[in-house]
Design a protein around this motif. Structure first.
Motif, PDB file in Angstrom:
ATOM      1  N   LEU A  80      38.913 -21.443   2.225  1.00 38.86           N
ATOM      2  CA  LEU A  80      37.483 -21.663   2.422  1.00 38.86           C
ATOM      3  C   LEU A  80      36.872 -20.362   2.928  1.00 38.86           C
ATOM      4  N   THR A  81      35.752 -19.978   2.332  1.00 37.38           N
ATOM      5  CA  THR A  81      35.199 -18.634   2.547  1.00 37.38           C
ATOM      6  C   THR A  81      33.931 -18.659   3.386  1.00 37.38           C
ATOM      7  N   ILE A  82      33.856 -17.689   4.308  1.00 33.11           N
ATOM      8  CA  ILE A  82      32.624 -17.410   5.058  1.00 33.11           C
ATOM      9  C   ILE A  82      32.028 -16.122   4.491  1.00 33.11           C
ATOM     10  N   THR A  83      30.776 -16.188   4.080  1.00 33.91           N
ATOM     11  CA  THR A  83      30.096 -15.023   3.520  1.00 33.91           C
ATOM     12  C   THR A  83      29.346 -14.279   4.623  1.00 33.91           C
ATOM     13  N   LEU A 158      34.021 -22.413  14.024  1.00 35.07           N
ATOM     14  CA  LEU A 158      33.053 -21.759  13.142  1.00 35.07           C
ATOM     15  C   LEU A 158      31.767 -21.411  13.877  1.00 35.07           C
ATOM     16  N   THR A 159      31.369 -22.250  14.819  1.00 39.53           N
ATOM     17  CA  THR A 159      30.128 -21.992  15.556  1.00 39.53           C
ATOM     18  C   THR A 159      30.222 -20.708  16.372  1.00 39.53           C
ATOM     19  N   TRP A 160      31.317 -20.560  17.157  1.00 42.02           N
ATOM     20  CA  TRP A 160      31.395 -19.359  17.992  1.00 42.02           C
ATOM     21  C   TRP A 160      31.768 -18.119  17.190  1.00 42.02           C
ATOM     22  N   ILE A 161      32.479 -18.306  16.071  1.00 39.73           N
ATOM     23  CA  ILE A 161      32.775 -17.149  15.207  1.00 39.73           C
ATOM     24  C   ILE A 161      31.490 -16.634  14.570  1.00 39.73           C
ATOM     25  N   SER A 162      30.650 -17.556  14.118  1.00 40.77           N
ATOM     26  CA  SER A 162      29.376 -17.161  13.519  1.00 40.77           C
ATOM     27  C   SER A 162      28.486 -16.432  14.531  1.00 40.77           C
ATOM     28  N   LYS A 163      28.432 -16.935  15.761  1.00 38.91           N
ATOM     29  CA  LYS A 163      27.631 -16.265  16.789  1.00 38.91           C
ATOM     30  C   LYS A 163      28.169 -14.870  17.094  1.00 38.91           C
ATOM     31  N   ASP A 173      23.411 -11.686   8.316  1.00 43.61           N
ATOM     32  CA  ASP A 173      23.493 -13.154   8.342  1.00 43.61           C
ATOM     33  C   ASP A 173      24.930 -13.580   8.032  1.00 43.61           C
ATOM     34  N   VAL A 174      25.238 -14.816   8.395  1.00 42.91           N
ATOM     35  CA  VAL A 174      26.550 -15.420   8.127  1.00 42.91           C
ATOM     36  C   VAL A 174      26.294 -16.786   7.502  1.00 42.91           C
ATOM     37  N   ALA A 175      26.956 -17.040   6.362  1.00 42.90           N
ATOM     38  CA  ALA A 175      26.742 -18.301   5.649  1.00 42.90           C
ATOM     39  C   ALA A 175      28.095 -18.951   5.340  1.00 42.90           C
ATOM     40  N   TYR A 176      28.148 -20.252   5.513  1.00 41.09           N
ATOM     41  CA  TYR A 176      29.350 -21.012   5.146  1.00 41.09           C
ATOM     42  C   TYR A 176      28.939 -22.458   4.910  1.00 41.09           C
TER      43      TYR A 176
END
Length: 321
Positions: A80-83, A158-163, A173-176
């Motif tokens: 699963l990918t985070i852009t 995912l929440t704290w990684i995105s922050k 920006d970070v999108a998933y």
């Protein structure tokens, strides 16, 4: 006096004649009985090995399925990918440096850098037209395709990684797909739960089947156990041959079941080599080791309790069962 002597000699000669005749017949009958007993015991051993092997194969298949489900869960999560979208002023060297920095983070599994030109080529092939021809500029931005380790693919992580990523000045920006990740986690948890319940049920069924099979084998020798007890043999002495027999049965059955599991693993590999991404020889060996130990322990425990049961019975109780 002579008549008495002749009479006794005649009786003695007749007795020798009978002993000779009976002595010739009795060993033959005994030998025949021994051969029949050996054949019967051999057939019991073969039947016991086959039934125990089949049960152990089922146990091994469940263990292998659980390990495969675990690996499949990790495989799906790690793909699963985070852009991570970069700012326009970030150069290619700066992007690669950022990749090296992220690789040192504990959650990073795989990072791919996609430049603006590469993104344009990919979208041109996908849409069948070049957007820059009618827009006059390249509308795409450079991105990092970040794949996380399986343990970090959940909503909280995912929440704290995105922050954390958004704090970097080079990242815009970070999108998933949060809903997709939640569905994947939910479905994988259901699969693991079903396999776990199946494993527990099959373990209980396996124990019951092996226990009943060994009980039937020892049931046919219950009077031999009682006879040994009557002549003064200790319980440990009586149990010893049955325990040795159980060890051999467990070892042979476990070895045959392991051979079947290795054959199944090799057949899966020959049919689809990509199966190694989900199940490796490590999982096959773990399954074989589990099956071998399970077969050995179960046969020994069942033999121990079955022999103990008949040792506690009286002659009358043995006839009534």
């Amino acid at each position: 006096m002579r008549l008495i002597l002749v009479k006794h000699v005649g009786h003695y000669l007749f007795f020798l004649f009978l002993c000779k005749k009976l002595g010739g017949l009795y060993p033959k009958k005994m030998a025949k009985k021994r051969r029949n007993a050996r054949k019967h015991n051999g057939l019991q051993v073969v039947t016991l090995c086959i039934s125990t092997t089949l049960v152990l194969v089922l146990v091994g298949m469940v263990v292998l399925s659980v390990l495969m489900a675990r690996n499949l869960s990790a495989y799906m999560k790690e793909h699963l990918t985070i852009t991570v979208m970069l700012n326009d002023d970030v150069s290619e060297n700066q992007a690669k440096q950022l990749c090296k920095t992220l690789y040192h983070r504990p959650y990073a599994h795989q990072i791919d850098y996609i430049s603006k030109e590469q993104a344009k080529k990919e979208q041109t092939v996908a849409m069948g037209a070049d957007p820059s021809e009618f827009l006059g500029f390249n509308p795409f931005v450079a991105t990092l395709e970040l794949q996380l380790k399986a343990d970090y693919v959940n909503r909280d992580s995912l929440t704290w990684i995105s922050k954390e990523l958004k704090k970097n000045a080079k990242i815009s920006d970070v999108a998933y797909q949060e809903d997709l990740m939640d569905k994947v986690n939910t479905n994988l948890q259901r699969i693991n739960f079903v396999l776990l319940v199946l494993a527990v049920l099959l373990t209980c069924v396996s124990f019951s089947l092996i226990n009943n099979t060994i009980k039937l084998n020892i049931y046919s020798r219950r009077f031999l156990i009682h006879t040994m007890k009557l002549v003064g043999a200790s319980w440990g002495f009586i149990r010893r041959p049955f325990m040795k027999h159980a060890v051999w049965i467990g070892m042979i059955s476990g070895f045959l079941a392991c051979a079947v599991l290795v054959g199944v693993g090799y057949a899966l590999y020959r049919y689809e080599p990509a199966i190694l991404m989900i199940v490796t020889w490590k999982e096959v060996l773990i399954s074989c080791g589990t099956v071998f130990l399970f077969g050995l322990v179960i046969t020994m425990l069942c033999s121990y309790f079955s022999v103990s049961k008949y040792l506690k019975m009286t002659a009358g109780e043995l006839y009534r069962i």
